[in-house]
Design an enzyme around this catalytic site. Structure first.
Site, PDB file in Angstrom:
ATOM      1  N   ASP A 101       0.855  -1.185   0.000  1.00  0.00           N
ATOM      2  CA  ASP A 101       0.000   0.000   0.000  1.00  0.00           C
ATOM      3  C   ASP A 101       0.890   1.233   0.000  1.00  0.00           C
ATOM      4  O   ASP A 101       2.027   1.199   0.465  1.00  0.00           O
ATOM      5  CB  ASP A 101      -0.918   0.012   1.226  1.00  0.00           C
ATOM      6  CG  ASP A 101      -2.076   1.001   1.092  1.00  0.00           C
ATOM      7  OD1 ASP A 101      -2.366   1.449  -0.042  1.00  0.00           O
ATOM      8  OD2 ASP A 101      -2.695   1.338   2.113  1.00  0.00           O
ATOM      9  N   GLY A 102       0.351   2.325  -0.520  1.00  0.00           N
ATOM     10  CA  GLY A 102       1.042   3.600  -0.510  1.00  0.00           C
ATOM     11  C   GLY A 102       0.132   4.664   0.057  1.00  0.00           C
ATOM     12  O   GLY A 102      -1.088   4.529   0.037  1.00  0.00           O
ATOM     13  N   GLU A 135       2.375   3.950  -4.115  1.00  0.00           N
ATOM     14  CA  GLU A 135       1.777   2.658  -4.476  1.00  0.00           C
ATOM     15  C   GLU A 135       2.773   1.839  -5.302  1.00  0.00           C
ATOM     16  O   GLU A 135       2.946   0.639  -5.078  1.00  0.00           O
ATOM     17  CB  GLU A 135       0.474   2.851  -5.257  1.00  0.00           C
ATOM     18  CG  GLU A 135      -0.648   3.508  -4.479  1.00  0.00           C
ATOM     19  CD  GLU A 135      -1.336   2.605  -3.451  1.00  0.00           C
ATOM     20  OE1 GLU A 135      -0.918   1.448  -3.254  1.00  0.00           O
ATOM     21  OE2 GLU A 135      -2.299   3.080  -2.836  1.00  0.00           O
ATOM     22  N   ASP A 154      -4.388  -2.310  -3.111  1.00  0.00           N
ATOM     23  CA  ASP A 154      -5.659  -1.615  -3.303  1.00  0.00           C
ATOM     24  C   ASP A 154      -5.537  -0.526  -4.379  1.00  0.00           C
ATOM     25  O   ASP A 154      -6.445   0.261  -4.591  1.00  0.00           O
ATOM     26  CB  ASP A 154      -6.185  -1.041  -1.980  1.00  0.00           C
ATOM     27  CG  ASP A 154      -5.284   0.024  -1.376  1.00  0.00           C
ATOM     28  OD1 ASP A 154      -4.290   0.436  -2.008  1.00  0.00           O
ATOM     29  OD2 ASP A 154      -5.561   0.439  -0.236  1.00  0.00           O
ATOM     30  N   HIS A 195      -9.328  -0.089   2.838  1.00  0.00           N
ATOM     31  CA  HIS A 195     -10.092   0.362   4.004  1.00  0.00           C
ATOM     32  C   HIS A 195     -11.398  -0.415   4.160  1.00  0.00           C
ATOM     33  O   HIS A 195     -12.430   0.140   4.519  1.00  0.00           O
ATOM     34  CB  HIS A 195     -10.353   1.865   3.929  1.00  0.00           C
ATOM     35  CG  HIS A 195      -9.110   2.649   3.655  1.00  0.00           C
ATOM     36  ND1 HIS A 195      -8.119   2.825   4.593  1.00  0.00           N
ATOM     37  CD2 HIS A 195      -8.666   3.258   2.529  1.00  0.00           C
ATOM     38  CE1 HIS A 195      -7.133   3.535   4.060  1.00  0.00           C
ATOM     39  NE2 HIS A 195      -7.443   3.805   2.807  1.00  0.00           N
ATOM     40  N   ASP A 238      -1.496  -0.341   5.166  1.00  0.00           N
ATOM     41  CA  ASP A 238      -1.927   1.051   5.304  1.00  0.00           C
ATOM     42  C   ASP A 238      -1.346   1.662   6.572  1.00  0.00           C
ATOM     43  O   ASP A 238      -0.880   2.804   6.559  1.00  0.00           O
ATOM     44  CB  ASP A 238      -3.452   1.134   5.301  1.00  0.00           C
ATOM     45  CG  ASP A 238      -3.940   2.559   5.391  1.00  0.00           C
ATOM     46  OD1 ASP A 238      -3.704   3.331   4.438  1.00  0.00           O
ATOM     47  OD2 ASP A 238      -4.545   2.929   6.429  1.00  0.00           O
TER      48      ASP A 238
END
Length: 162
Positions: free
Chosen positions: A8-9, A52, A74, A129, A139
């Site tokens: 994740d970024g 990302e 994501d 999320h 995250d």
């Protein structure tokens, strides 16, 4: 060896705020023992898309031999580029989009392709999320890195972020 990589970024104040990436790597060795590694770093000024990409890059660069990889992110930006065939079209068009504009973050896309090359990868999108445990952990790592002490943040000069 089969490996799961979750990445994740995050960027605060996208596009000019601090950002970070978070990665969780997981595999089970030949003796049935599960192993997990977490990687993260923060940058003083960057974009969400760059972070990302860096998450996926750093996850793949952490592998020391060719693997079967289940990559989870994501980021539709990253996952769609592979699953919808954007990258071969960009390359064929001289790293230009269908709209004839230069592909953004081209140096990171090239680095990601180099990191991906020795592996067999399945690119999986997960909703962010939404309670996915590994995505939530990534995250947390990414946002913690972005929110880190400014003295510890790296500088994203638009280069290769090595």
């Amino acid at each position: 060896m089969k490996v799961e990589i979750y990445s994740d970024g995050s960027a605060r104040g996208n596009p000019d705020g601090p950002g970070g990436y978070g990665v969780v790597l997981r595999y089970v060795d030949s003796k049935g023992v599960a192993h997990e590694k977490e990687i993260s770093a923060g940058y003083d000024k960057t974009t969400n898309n760059r972070m990302e990409l860096m998450g996926a890059i750093k996850g793949l660069e952490a592998l020391n031999r060719p693997c079967e990889v289940e990559m989870y992110s994501d980021s539709k930006y990253v996952i769609s580029a592979f699953n919808e065939g954007w990258i071969p079209k960009w390359i064929m068009n001289g790293w230009k989009t269908a709209g004839k504009k230069p592909v953004k973050n081209v140096e990171l896309w090239k680095r990601l392709l180099a990191a991906a090359e020795p592996h067999k990868i399945k690119w999986n999108w997960v909703k962010g999320h939404a309670g996915h445990p590994e995505n939530e952990r990534c995250d947390q790592l990414a946002t913690a890195a972005a929110d880190g002490n400014p003295a510890t943040l790296l500088h994203d000069d638009g280069g290769d972020l090595k």
